[in-house]
Design an enzyme around this catalytic site. Structure first.
Site, PDB file in Angstrom:
ATOM      1  N   ASP A  76       0.841  -1.298   0.066  1.00 31.40           N
ATOM      2  CA  ASP A  76       0.006   0.018  -0.044  1.00 31.40           C
ATOM      3  C   ASP A  76       0.804   1.240   0.028  1.00 31.40           C
ATOM      4  O   ASP A  76       1.970   1.150   0.468  1.00 31.40           O
ATOM      5  CB  ASP A  76      -0.939  -0.048   1.352  1.00 31.40           C
ATOM      6  N   ASP A  88      -0.264   5.372   0.761  1.00 28.53           N
ATOM      7  CA  ASP A  88      -0.322   6.134   1.822  1.00 28.53           C
ATOM      8  C   ASP A  88      -0.607   5.475   2.961  1.00 28.53           C
ATOM      9  O   ASP A  88      -1.346   4.741   3.115  1.00 28.53           O
ATOM     10  CB  ASP A  88      -1.720   7.108   1.472  1.00 28.53           C
ATOM     11  N   ASP A 117      -1.449  -0.467   5.998  1.00 27.80           N
ATOM     12  CA  ASP A 117      -1.673   0.222   7.249  1.00 27.80           C
ATOM     13  C   ASP A 117      -3.251   0.204   7.744  1.00 27.80           C
ATOM     14  O   ASP A 117      -3.663   0.628   8.687  1.00 27.80           O
ATOM     15  CB  ASP A 117      -1.236   1.661   7.191  1.00 27.80           C
TER      16      ASP A 117
END
Length: 282
Positions: A8, A10, A224
């Site tokens: 991922d 961001d 995240d």
């Protein structure tokens, strides 16, 4: 066998305008060791070249075919699984249009169709030239007639695809309506539920793995988000290293039932590097 890392962006590689310290260097070391590093993001605003430039500036290993955004995965999905689709009505930003054109699709932007509807007094199907599919993502210029054009086409039988269904997305200063907000308006107006490509659905992860000829079950997903990255990894049977550098806290992880917990947790780049070295050695 080399690791397949689906990463991922961001909250993992960067946070807004700032890099997450050390992560780009960890990924470069893994690529230098022969691992496949593919970046995955639900963001439907941007074209792959934008990500390539930013990742290169950070020192991360990257190539255009190693960035699979929700728009890119949508385009690949249509090419591979709906070969009958030739013309697409796109409700979104220019990055979505470009990704769809890259795989040979004829793209009509919803803004153009809406202008024709208003000027010529015709419905969305006629204004868009009877498209085979409607693809919706984030559209910062969304209007009533753009929604109407898309809904008309979906009701007429066009395949309805959502790049993702994130209700909002963060900017430097605010939360703004995400692709899910746009998609929901078309869904309500048309009465049709779309096929969703982005996380937490499995299709984005599947397309990202296939981009390097791998099975998504082999992947280590580095993310995240519990409701996006972890859920999408679980959907394809992949393992997840959940980073505490973005939206998820340790308390949120503690609250998860044991069956839903990630394979591993990393608080920072150093812990990520240690985990990946162990996996590569094992």
């Amino acid at each position: 066998m080399s690791l397949l890392l689906l990463v991922d962006l961001d909250g993992v590689v960067y946070r807004g305008a700032d890099p997450v310290p050390g992560v780009a260097a960890v990924l470069k070391a893994r690529a230098d060791a022969g691992d496949d590093v593919v970046y995955v993001t639900n963001n439907s605003m941007h074209y792959r070249a934008d990500y390539v430039t930013r990742l290169m500036d950070l020192g991360a290993p990257v190539a255009p075919d190693r960035v699979v955004s929700a728009p890119r995965a949508t385009a690949l999905y249509l090419r591979e699984r709906h070969p009958e689709v030739r013309r697409v009505l796109a409700v979104g930003a220019s990055g979505l249009d470009r990704e769809l054109r890259d795989v040979g699709l004829e793209v009509v932007n919803a803004g153009f169709a809406a202008e024709r509807m208003g000027r010529e007094g015709i419905d969305g199907v006629g204004a868009a030239g009877r498209p085979d599919a409607v693809v919706a993502g984030v559209d910062p210029q969304l209007t009533y007639l753009r929604i109407a054009a898309a809904a008309d086409c979906v009701r007429a039988g066009a395949v309805f695809i959502a790049t993702n269904r994130d209700p909002v997305y963060p900017t430097e200063r605010w939360l703004r309506p995400g692709a899910g907000s746009v998609v929901s308006a078309i869904e309500v107006a048309s009465g049709v539920t779309p096929i969703t490509i982005g996380k937490p659905e499995p299709l984005l992860m599947e397309e990202a793995a296939h981009a390097v000829g791998r099975d998504p079950k082999e992947a280590i997903v580095i993310g995240d988000g519990i409701v996006t990255d972890l859920a999408a990894a679980n959907a394809v049977g992949a393992r997840t290293i959940l980073m505490l550098t973005g939206v998820t806290t340790g308390a949120a992880l503690d609250a998860l039932p044991s069956s839903d917990k990630p394979f591993a947790i990393a608080a920072d780049a150093a812990e990520l590097a240690q985990l990946l070295e162990g996996l590569a050695a094992g």
